[in-house]
Every structure is written in C-alpha cells, then in structure tokens.
Design a protein around this motif. Structure first.
Motif, PDB file in Angstrom:
ATOM      1  N   ALA A 116       0.915  -1.152   0.052  1.00 55.03           N
ATOM      2  CA  ALA A 116      -0.029  -0.015   0.011  1.00 55.03           C
ATOM      3  C   ALA A 116       0.835   1.177  -0.087  1.00 55.03           C
ATOM      4  N   ASP A 117       1.895   1.238  -0.313  1.00 53.28           N
ATOM      5  CA  ASP A 117       2.903   2.273  -0.298  1.00 53.28           C
ATOM      6  C   ASP A 117       4.043   2.077  -1.475  1.00 53.28           C
ATOM      7  N   GLN A 118       3.798   2.485  -2.484  1.00 53.91           N
ATOM      8  CA  GLN A 118       4.542   2.186  -3.484  1.00 53.91           C
ATOM      9  C   GLN A 118       5.342   3.561  -4.459  1.00 53.91           C
ATOM     10  N   TRP A 119       5.021   4.608  -3.817  1.00 45.28           N
ATOM     11  CA  TRP A 119       5.368   5.640  -4.524  1.00 45.28           C
ATOM     12  C   TRP A 119       6.969   5.726  -4.790  1.00 45.28           C
ATOM     13  N   SER A 120       7.691   5.079  -3.889  1.00 48.58           N
ATOM     14  CA  SER A 120       9.010   5.139  -3.895  1.00 48.58           C
ATOM     15  C   SER A 120       9.501   4.097  -4.933  1.00 48.58           C
ATOM     16  N   ALA A 121       9.064   3.039  -4.866  1.00 49.13           N
ATOM     17  CA  ALA A 121       9.070   1.785  -5.826  1.00 49.13           C
ATOM     18  C   ALA A 121       8.982   2.232  -7.264  1.00 49.13           C
ATOM     19  N   HIS A 122       7.972   2.912  -7.640  1.00 51.87           N
ATOM     20  CA  HIS A 122       7.640   3.429  -8.874  1.00 51.87           C
ATOM     21  C   HIS A 122       8.390   4.711  -9.458  1.00 51.87           C
ATOM     22  N   GLY A 159      22.370   0.908  -2.731  1.00 50.61           N
ATOM     23  CA  GLY A 159      21.942  -0.040  -1.857  1.00 50.61           C
ATOM     24  C   GLY A 159      20.420   0.499  -1.561  1.00 50.61           C
ATOM     25  N   VAL A 160      19.481  -0.409  -1.392  1.00 54.32           N
ATOM     26  CA  VAL A 160      18.011  -0.036  -1.063  1.00 54.32           C
ATOM     27  C   VAL A 160      17.463  -1.119   0.235  1.00 54.32           C
ATOM     28  N   ILE A 161      17.220  -0.472   1.111  1.00 56.58           N
ATOM     29  CA  ILE A 161      16.666  -1.032   2.323  1.00 56.58           C
ATOM     30  C   ILE A 161      15.169  -0.603   2.286  1.00 56.58           C
ATOM     31  N   ALA A 162      14.315  -1.736   2.421  1.00 61.03           N
ATOM     32  CA  ALA A 162      12.927  -1.357   2.544  1.00 61.03           C
ATOM     33  C   ALA A 162      12.314  -1.445   3.904  1.00 61.03           C
ATOM     34  N   LYS A 163      11.686  -0.298   4.416  1.00 62.93           N
ATOM     35  CA  LYS A 163      10.975  -0.546   5.594  1.00 62.93           C
ATOM     36  C   LYS A 163       9.700  -0.674   5.656  1.00 62.93           C
ATOM     37  N   PRO A 213      12.261  -6.195  -7.399  1.00 56.62           N
ATOM     38  CA  PRO A 213      13.554  -6.239  -8.163  1.00 56.62           C
ATOM     39  C   PRO A 213      14.421  -4.995  -7.751  1.00 56.62           C
ATOM     40  N   ASN A 214      13.854  -4.095  -7.167  1.00 60.63           N
ATOM     41  CA  ASN A 214      14.827  -2.874  -6.704  1.00 60.63           C
ATOM     42  C   ASN A 214      15.053  -2.893  -5.328  1.00 60.63           C
ATOM     43  N   VAL A 215      14.696  -3.885  -4.528  1.00 62.82           N
ATOM     44  CA  VAL A 215      15.162  -3.818  -3.107  1.00 62.82           C
ATOM     45  C   VAL A 215      16.105  -4.751  -2.738  1.00 62.82           C
ATOM     46  N   HIS A 216      17.003  -4.490  -1.952  1.00 60.76           N
ATOM     47  CA  HIS A 216      17.956  -5.478  -1.586  1.00 60.76           C
ATOM     48  C   HIS A 216      17.875  -6.202  -0.270  1.00 60.76           C
ATOM     49  N   SER A 217      17.252  -5.584   0.805  1.00 62.32           N
ATOM     50  CA  SER A 217      16.761  -6.140   2.021  1.00 62.32           C
ATOM     51  C   SER A 217      15.511  -5.337   2.514  1.00 62.32           C
ATOM     52  N   ALA A 218      14.604  -6.185   3.049  1.00 61.95           N
ATOM     53  CA  ALA A 218      13.395  -5.549   3.576  1.00 61.95           C
ATOM     54  C   ALA A 218      13.441  -6.012   5.146  1.00 61.95           C
ATOM     55  N   ILE A 219      13.452  -4.911   5.915  1.00 68.97           N
ATOM     56  CA  ILE A 219      13.642  -4.856   7.401  1.00 68.97           C
ATOM     57  C   ILE A 219      12.266  -5.073   8.261  1.00 68.97           C
TER      58      ILE A 219
END
Length: 297
Positions: A171-177, A189-193, A247-253
């Motif tokens: 429900a929060d994909q602005w950054s992803a797009h 590097g990309v960390i997803a919170k 595909p554009n995230v390296h780790s999801a915390i």
C-alpha cells in the motif's frame, strides 16, 4: 538465507533484515533482547538496522552482538540526539557517529543514514561534508539517507549517498515506482522498511490515530484480500514476499520483539518470490487506485 550484493557498496545483505527498533523497548528484558538479536543472526539475517532514536537498541546491540561484528552488516541513523551538539549540525554528525560506535561497542558502522530530515536540511553542504569526513576516517562505510518523497528523490539524484532506506509495501509504492529505478541505475543499496504495513489488515475497523491507519484505508481501496485468498496466502506472506523480492530492493527490514514472529518471517522469505500472476494482479490494483496517491505515508 539468500544474500544479495548491496548495490555497488561492496557489501552483501540478506533478503530479510532485522529492524531493531522494538529491541530498544524498556519492557523487553536484557535476556529477551539478547536472545532475539542472536537468533536473528543464527537464522542467516545479516542486516541489523537501528537508530539513535530507538530507545536502548544501540546499547543492546553492543552488549549482545558486538562479539559477532563480522557476522552482520550494521545500519544505523542519526543527525540528532548527539550529546554536546545541536541537532542537524556537522558536530551532531561526527559526535553522533562516535557516540553510536561507543554504545554499540564497534569500530565502524557499515551504513549510516541521515534520519528522515527534510529536504532543506538534507541539501546542506556542511552536513554532507561531515558524512564524507566520517567515511574517509573509516567510521562509516556507506553514507545513506532514510526518508521519503522529494527528499528521497533528491538524495538518489545527488550522487552523495551510497544507499537509501524507504517505505516499500503493498500500500506504499510511490518510491518503488518513482525513485527506486533511478537508485538501481546508480548502483545504490536499497533497504525497504514497513514491508508488512504495520499489520494493518489485523484491524476490523479503521485504527484511528494509529500508525497503520492510512495503510488500512488504502487496503480497502486496493481490494487485495480477494487476490490473497485466491492465491491461498496469509497476509504476512503476501506482504513480506512482495517487498523482499521486489526487483529494486536489496533487503526488507522487519522489526519484532517476538522469537515466534522472527522465525515466521524467516520461513516466509524462504518461500521465495510471489507467483507472477499474483504480482500482476497487485500491480493492476496499484495502477487502478494507488497511482493517484501522493507520495509515501
């Protein structure tokens, strides 16, 4: 657990990271905190993410994980709360890093973020220079920014940062797009919170005033429950696998104070990416509803 190159930083991180915010809670005992931190590393999690503002988190990482320093990538955040320095000044950066090193009983921090400061602060040359100095001195390895929206986009385009941390979830994909494709192209590097949306689906009614409120409202519009049920997936599996294998995230915390939740999260990511048809349906729902929502929560 699957490991990934963390952009062009030279580091490797696990697809699932450990958010150490709840480890800093006063109600959690030292034994509980130590068991949780060590279990995370034992289960193959190699990214531990903390911050100056997370209560006792940094101190507890120092007490319980410093002897395993070479087993994990350490991510922290600051720019504020440094003893003897005004917030968002070069001394706050330098002293904050030095004080964090002391609290965590380590010689370096792998990834150090400016923590959610607004764009006008982020763009200040004196703060960026202080980060450069800390990196050149070997106190940190990667200068980073944790935040959202226009400030995040500026951080990626600036060329001054090696990684970012931002919200990425169903429900929060602005950054992803809007931002992460550029981050990938630049080798950040990309960390997803917030990959599990603060478990917004657990509320039967709108959780007014709670962090999950906006996510709950968005889930009603996206109508993902039918997709989830048709695929035979639990909410946590749908949400965490969506983010962890983006595909554009390296780790999801994911943060937790529960061993059971930690073990469950590990099992979820071991299931791998979501099926392509499920991802296609999620993308269609986002294009229908989410594309009109302005920025990250």
């Amino acid at each position: 657990m699957q490991q990934r190159d963390f952009g062009n930083t030279g580091l490797k991180v696990s697809v699932l990271g450990f958010g150490a915010g709840q480890v800093g809670a006063q109600h959690l005992s030292e034994d509980q905190a130590g068991t949780l931190l060590n279990r995370a590393i034992d289960r193959g999690i190699t990214l531990v993410d903390t911050a100056r503002g997370y209560g006792l988190s940094e101190e507890r990482i120092g007490r319980h994980l410093s002897y395993r320093r070479h087993d994990f990538i350490l991510s922290s955040k600051g720019g504020y709360g440094a003893q003897g320095a005004e917030d968002w000044t070069p001394p706050a950066i330098r002293r904050g890093i030095e004080q964090a090193l002391t609290r965590m009983r380590v010689d370096w921090i792998d990834v150090f973020h400016l923590h959610s400061c607004p764009l006008e602060v982020l763009r200040r040359d004196d703060l960026l220079a202080a980060l450069d100095d800390a990196r050149q001195a070997g106190l940190i390895r990667v200068a980073a920014y944790s935040g959202e929206n226009e400030a995040l986009a500026w951080a990626v385009d600036s060329g001054r940062f090696g990684s970012i941390e931002t919200s990425v979830n169903l429900a929060d994909q602005w950054s992803a797009h809007k931002v992460l494709p550029d981050a990938r192209e630049r080798g950040l590097g990309v960390i997803a919170k917030r990959p599990i949306l603060n478990a917004a689906w657990q509320f039967r009614e709108r959780p007014a005033g709670q962090y999950a409120e906006t996510y709950w409202e968005r889930l009603q519009h996206l109508e993902l429950n039918g997709i989830r049920e048709q695929a035979g997936l639990a909410w946590t599996s749908l949400a965490l696998r969506f983010t962890a294998f983006h595909p554009n995230v390296h780790s999801a915390i994911v943060g937790t104070a529960s061993i059971d939740n930690l073990e469950s999260n590990v099992r979820v990511v071991e299931e791998g990416p979501l099926p392509l048809d499920v991802l296609t349906q999620i993308e269609a729902a986002w294009e229908r509803e989410g594309s009109r929502w302005p920025g990250e929560v």
